[in-house]
Structure formats: structure tokens, C-alpha cells
Design an enzyme around this catalytic site. Structure first.
Site, PDB file in Angstrom:
ATOM      1  N   GLU A  11       0.820  -0.880  -5.364  1.00  0.00           N
ATOM      2  CA  GLU A  11      -0.245   0.242  -5.217  1.00  0.00           C
ATOM      3  C   GLU A  11       0.135   1.358  -5.739  1.00  0.00           C
ATOM      4  O   GLU A  11       0.714   2.206  -5.173  1.00  0.00           O
ATOM      5  CB  GLU A  11      -0.749   0.076  -3.785  1.00  0.00           C
ATOM      6  CG  GLU A  11      -2.202   0.964  -3.581  1.00  0.00           C
ATOM      7  CD  GLU A  11      -2.017   2.339  -3.428  1.00  0.00           C
ATOM      8  OE1 GLU A  11      -2.528   3.401  -4.458  1.00  0.00           O
ATOM      9  OE2 GLU A  11      -1.588   2.904  -2.407  1.00  0.00           O
ATOM     10  N   ASP A  63     -11.168   1.108  -0.756  1.00  0.00           N
ATOM     11  CA  ASP A  63     -11.404   2.564  -0.548  1.00  0.00           C
ATOM     12  C   ASP A  63     -12.451   3.285  -1.486  1.00  0.00           C
ATOM     13  O   ASP A  63     -12.649   4.237  -1.343  1.00  0.00           O
ATOM     14  CB  ASP A  63     -10.081   3.402  -0.744  1.00  0.00           C
ATOM     15  CG  ASP A  63      -9.210   2.949   0.266  1.00  0.00           C
ATOM     16  OD1 ASP A  63      -9.415   2.867   1.377  1.00  0.00           O
ATOM     17  OD2 ASP A  63      -7.684   3.129   0.122  1.00  0.00           O
ATOM     18  N   ASP A  97       0.758  -1.024  -0.111  1.00  0.00           N
ATOM     19  CA  ASP A  97       0.033  -0.020   0.100  1.00  0.00           C
ATOM     20  C   ASP A  97       0.688   1.280   0.062  1.00  0.00           C
ATOM     21  O   ASP A  97       1.848   1.305   0.711  1.00  0.00           O
ATOM     22  CB  ASP A  97      -0.795  -0.197   1.222  1.00  0.00           C
ATOM     23  CG  ASP A  97      -1.970   1.098   1.250  1.00  0.00           C
ATOM     24  OD1 ASP A  97      -2.868   0.981   0.206  1.00  0.00           O
ATOM     25  OD2 ASP A  97      -1.984   2.147   2.203  1.00  0.00           O
TER      26      ASP A  97
END
Length: 563
Positions: A402, A456, A355
Site C-alpha cells: 500500500e 478509506d 497497510d
């Protein structure tokens, strides 16, 4: 009852792993591990962009995104038990290769139980331990399980689950059979480098009424050796209890991992680039982080500038790494810690989505005193040299980058140089013209993962009906060549038909659920991470439809075979 294991408070670099080593050696130590390679036969160099033929053998495949806490079941939260195995069966029968999960460390109620704010980069969440599996092993009684409180099956009840499971674990701890003693001691020896300090951290946290380590009395916050030695002796029973919880998690995780591997289902893990300030990791290794050495307070914190998700940016509040020494040489001790962190996670999952990968090229540094992220600055990250060091000691790096949000050409160049697949999100594809990089006909390189949305994003139904105006909806329908109520299946088909090697879909999109089922709203502090899948929704009809598309677009049954 299992007795306290011997502790080793100063293992190498706080990881419990000898350095240097290679990942294949580390994996060979795992009892019962069944490796299922995600990236086949790839060990990239560092001297420029790789052609697609030189990139790892990502299978042409697809999978589903579902956080472990969102699994159905009667214990107030999803766990590693029978429900997880039923989901693996669904994935296998529907032709899916990947189960993408979110981080599974112990969560902090002060941060809305976010999986991205954990007490440890190594420990597993006790909330995910299955009471049913404890019952199967005779560690709890049928009465213990039957008396577990009835909780809302539609939302995770963190506080209630935390209290009820703590009582259940106490019972299991007191009933531990002699047959587990040797296995438990072996686990404590193997994982002692992180486990000993994590267990002590959790015990001290309870002793000081849940306060962050930085607010503990100075001898404990500053890790005075005499104070810690005395605490290890006086609190040995409680320390052992927390070690035992991690032992239970590890056994249940290994069992689920082997079950999935037998069915050719791979775990795509999720690694937050940053750790929480109030964590055993920062408490043990404050020299790796941007803290005031005298007061142990934060000097700068992590976040991102204003973007699609937030007009004021996102102030995450995590401490930033000290990637360089004062003389600007690489901080090799921090690199060692990362080697241990990644090796540990690679042993638990088949591949890892990092991430906020862009933080390795440059990261947003926010002064700790600022309440929003608007007034930060970009600071150069560790860059390719860091990954060269990782590769030298770990070998192949099964990493997915990501790369969403504000991505510069320099970030793209770093990802390409490393050969890591990136991400495309279809929810972002329709808000500009035909040059939009998220539109499938612009995918020049298939070496990435395409999503309808991520954890998200809103669900596809919520996005289509609530986030778009009439013109936006018309534009989406025109691109898809679709006119009907099942926009979620139209977008799934659009992704499946693309050249992307891998497609991942949130379970909510497979089921066509609305915005009330979204997992997280970035930039908000409460009300997230509670959604749960209802039993029976992933039925034979959903399975058949998903498999039909997977077969049609040559994504089914590919397992780990590269294309």
C-alpha cells in the site's frame, strides 16, 4: 465439555513457530489447506530494480473489496457462514479472482471497532463466527439460533452482537462433543505460542473490567512469572473458553478458504503495519516497542503527517517498533516476531496487502503527548535488509505494498527493489493535469493493483457528486468520454481497460451506492466500520454486467495463471 489444554507460556519468540523455517513447510502443516498461488514462481533478490519479466506472475484479473463484517445476514454482522459462501459463488460466477478483505482480528470498542486496532495480530474475531455453522455441527440448538435477537440488517450492531454471540459460544462450549477433543487439543498445541498468552490476556482483561494491560496491577502488567502461573491455574476454565473460540474461528475460516479455493477465488488479506498498544502482542513483547521500560507508557506513536485525508495528519496512537538495538544493529528478535506474524497470515490468505508500506522505508514518529500528528518527524525504517531476512526464512513473499499518500522516490525504489506490486486509486487521478500518475495512460509498469477507491475513500457516487465541484466533474467526464448517471460503471470500465494486472472494486461501487455507504472516514474516531450489504443487491444483473466487463478486458476466469 472440552477440557482445558496444557499451556506453554514461553514458546519461541511468542509466535509458536520454530525458526528458521520456510513458508512452504509451515503451510504443509495446515489441515485441509488448499493453496492457490497468487504470485507464481517468484523469489526476488535484493540487488536492484526488477524488470517486469522478472516480477511475480500476477494474473490479469479483477476482484471485489468487501469486509467480512459487511456481509448480509440476520445475526447483526457478517460472518464466515453461508452468506460468505454465497459471496464466493458470486465472485466465481462473475469472473472475479480476488476477494479483498480487511483485517479480521478481535476489535476494541474503545477504538470504534476498527479492524486496524486489534487485541491480537494472530487471533480471529469471535464476532465473525457463524451461528449457522455452529448449528450444522450440533454445537448449538435450533432454538438457540432462533432466539438470537433481531438486529438492524443495514448496520453492524457491535455491542449487541458481542453480547449475544458470547452467550451462544458459552452454550457451544458446554455442548462440545467428544469428537472435537482431539482436534481442539491439536489446535492448542499447534497455535500455543500466540494462543496461550492471547487467551490469558483476554481473561485478565475481563477480570480487570476491560482496562488496558498497562493499567493492570503491576504483577500482571509486568508479567511476573508467579502471578501469571497462578492466574493460569485459577482461571484455567476461562482460558480454555477463549482458546475454544479461536478453535471455532479457525475451523470456520479453513472451511471457507477451501470452499473459495475450489472455485478459484483467492483471498487478498490486509495486514496493518502496526499493532494496537492494548494488545496481547505488546503485552507479551514490550521490548519490541518504543515504550518507557519503567512505566510501560508510550514514548512515541504512529501516524502520518497532514495529507489528502486530514489537515492535521493522522495520529493513530499505535506503538512504534524498535527496529534497531541501542548499538544500531538490527533487532533480530523483532524480525523473528515478524516472520511468525507473516507466516501465520500467509497460511490464512493467498496474498497480503501491507497497510502503510512506506513505514518500512521511513515512518512518522509522533511524541505521545501530542494530540495531533502535525509535530512528528520522519525516522528511517528497517529497509531492504528486513525483507531479505524475511525472504531467507519464508521464501516467496506474496505481498502487495500500500503505497498511497506521501510517497517519496526512496519508497518507490524500495518497493521496486523488492518486486512488490503497488496501488493506484482512480479517485486521485483527476485532480491535476495529464501527468497525474494515477491516470491509466501513465501506467508504464502494469505490475500493480488499480482501484476505483478503497475502504478509506468515499464511494464513487459519493466522490463524484459530493467531493468534486462542477469543473472537477466535467474534467472526469471528459477523461472518461462518458455522459450519464452510472459514473461508477464508467470508472470500473476505465480500470478494467487499463494495463494494470489486477483491478479491485469496492462492492459499493459495483452497486452504485452513495456516500452514506462508505466504510471509513480517515481521521475520525466514531461512526465507521458499520456499513453492511443488503441481501439480494448483488443480483444476477450485477453479476452479468461484472462478468461481461471481465471477459471483454481479459480478466475473467484467469484464476492463478500468470500472464
Amino acid at each position: 465439555m472440552i477440557l482445558p489444554a496444557a499451556v506453554n507460556s514461553e514458546s519461541t519468540h511468542g509466535t509458536g513457530i520454530s525458526i528458521p523455517f520456510r513458508l512452504r513447510d509451515f503451510q504443509a502443516q495446515a489441515d485441509g489447506a488448499v493453496p492457490v498461488p497468487c504470485f507464481s514462481g517468484y523469489n526476488p533478490g535484493m540487488s536492484g530494480v526488477r524488470s517486469d519479466s522478472q516480477k511475480p506472475g500476477l494474473p490479469r484479473s479483477s476482484g471485489l473489496l468487501l469486509h467480512l463484517t459487511a456481509l448480509p445476514g440476520r445475526f447483526g454482522i457478517g460472518d464466515l457462514g453461508p452468506s460468505a459462501r454465497r459471496f464466493v459463488d458470486f465472485l466465481s460466477r462473475s469472473g472475479q479472482t480476488f476477494w479483498q478483505i480487511l483485517p479480521f482480528g478481535p476489535v476494541d470498542p474503545a477504538f470504534d471497532n476498527s479492524p486496524y486496532m486489534s487485541y491480537s495480530a494472530f487471533a480471529g474475531s469471535s464476532l465473525l463466527i457463524s451461528p449457522e455453522l455452529l448449528l450444522e455441527e450440533g454445537l448449538v440448538t435450533p432454538e438457540d439460533v432462533e432466539n438470537f435477537p433481531l438486529l438492524d440488517p443495514g448496520r453492524v450492531a457491535y455491542a449487541e452482537v458481542r453480547a449475544a454471540k458470547a452467550e451462544l459460544f458459552r452454550r457451544a462450549f458446554s455442548r462440545s462433543r467428544e469428537r472435537l477433543q482431539a482436534e481442539f487439543e491439536d489446535f492448542c498445541r499447534r497455535e500455543g505460542g500466540w494462543l496461550d498468552d492471547y487467551a490469558l490476556f483476554m481473561v485478565l482483561k475481563a477480570r480487570f473490567q476491560g482496562e488496558g494491560w498497562f493499567d493492570w496491577p503491576t504483577p500482571f502488567a509486568g508479567r511476573d512469572s508467579q502471578a501469571l502461573a497462578a492466574a493460569r491455574k485459577d482461571l484455567a476454565g476461562e482460558i480454555c473458553f477463549h482458546q475454544f473460540i479461536q478453535f471455532l474461528f479457525d475451523r470456520q475460516w479453513r472451511s471457507l478458504k477451501a470452499y473459495a479455493a475450489d472455485r478459484k477465488v483467492q483471498f487478498m488479506g490486509d495486514l496493518p503495519i502496526y499493532v494496537a498498544f492494548d494488545s496481547a502482542d505488546v503485552w507479551r513483547n514490550p521490548r519490541y516497542f518504543d515504550l518507557d521500560p519503567e512505566t510501560r507508557s508510550l514514548r512515541h506513536v504512529a501516524g502520518v503527517p497532514p495529507d489528502y485525508f486530514s489537515k492535521t495528519g493522522q495520529r493513530w496512537g499505535n506503538p512504534l517498533y524498535l527496529w534497531r538495538n541501542p548499538d544500531q544493529t538490527p533487532n533480530r528478535s523483532l524480525y523473528d516476531w515478524w516472520v511468525g506474524r507473516l507466516a501465520f497470515l500467509f497460511n490464512r490468505v493467498d496474498c497480503v496487502r501491507i497497510d502503510h508500506f512506506r513505514g518500512f522505508e521511513a515512518y512518522w514518529e509522533v511524541p505521545a503527548e501530542h494530540e495531533t500528528a502535525e509535530f512528528g518527524r520522519w525516522v528511517e525504517g528497517p529497509g531492504p535488509g528486513f525483507f531479505a531476512d524475511l525472504r531467507e526464512r519464508l521464501g516467496q513473499l506474496p505481498i502487495i505494498a500500500e503505497d498511497l499518500g506521501l510517497i517519496t522516490p526512496e519508497v518507490d525504489a524500495l518497493r521496486e527493489e523488492l518486486g512488490f506490486p503497488g496501488m493506484k486509486v482512480l479517485h486521485f487521478a483527476f485532480d491535476s493535469g495529464p501527468e497525474n500518475k494515477y491516470l491509466p495512460f501513465n501506467y508504464e509498469d502494469p505490475h500493480f493493483i488499480v482501484y476505483t477507491g478503497t475502504h478509506d475513500n468515499d464511494t464513487t457516487q459519493g466522490w463524484f457528486h459530493n467531493a468534486l465541484d462542477d469543473e472537477g466533474r466535467k474534467r472526469v467526464l471528459a477523461y472518461l468520454g462518458f455522459d450519464g448517471p452510472e459514473i461508477h460503471w464508467a470508472l470500473i470500465r476505465y480500470a478494467m481497460a487499463s494495463t494494470a494486472r489486477v483491478c479491485i472494486f469496492p462492492v459499493q461501487d459495483v452497486l452504485g451506492l452513495g456516500g452514506e455507504s462508505k466504510m471509513n472516514v480517515p481521521g475520525t474516531a466514531v461512526g465507521n466500520w458499520t456499513w453492511r450489504l443488503q441481501e439480494g443487491l448483488l443480483n444476477a444483473a450485477a453479476e452479468e454486467r461484472l462478468r461481461e466487463l471481465s471477459v471483454m478486458f481479459r480478466r475473467a476466469g484467469s484464476g492463478s495463471v500468470p500472464v
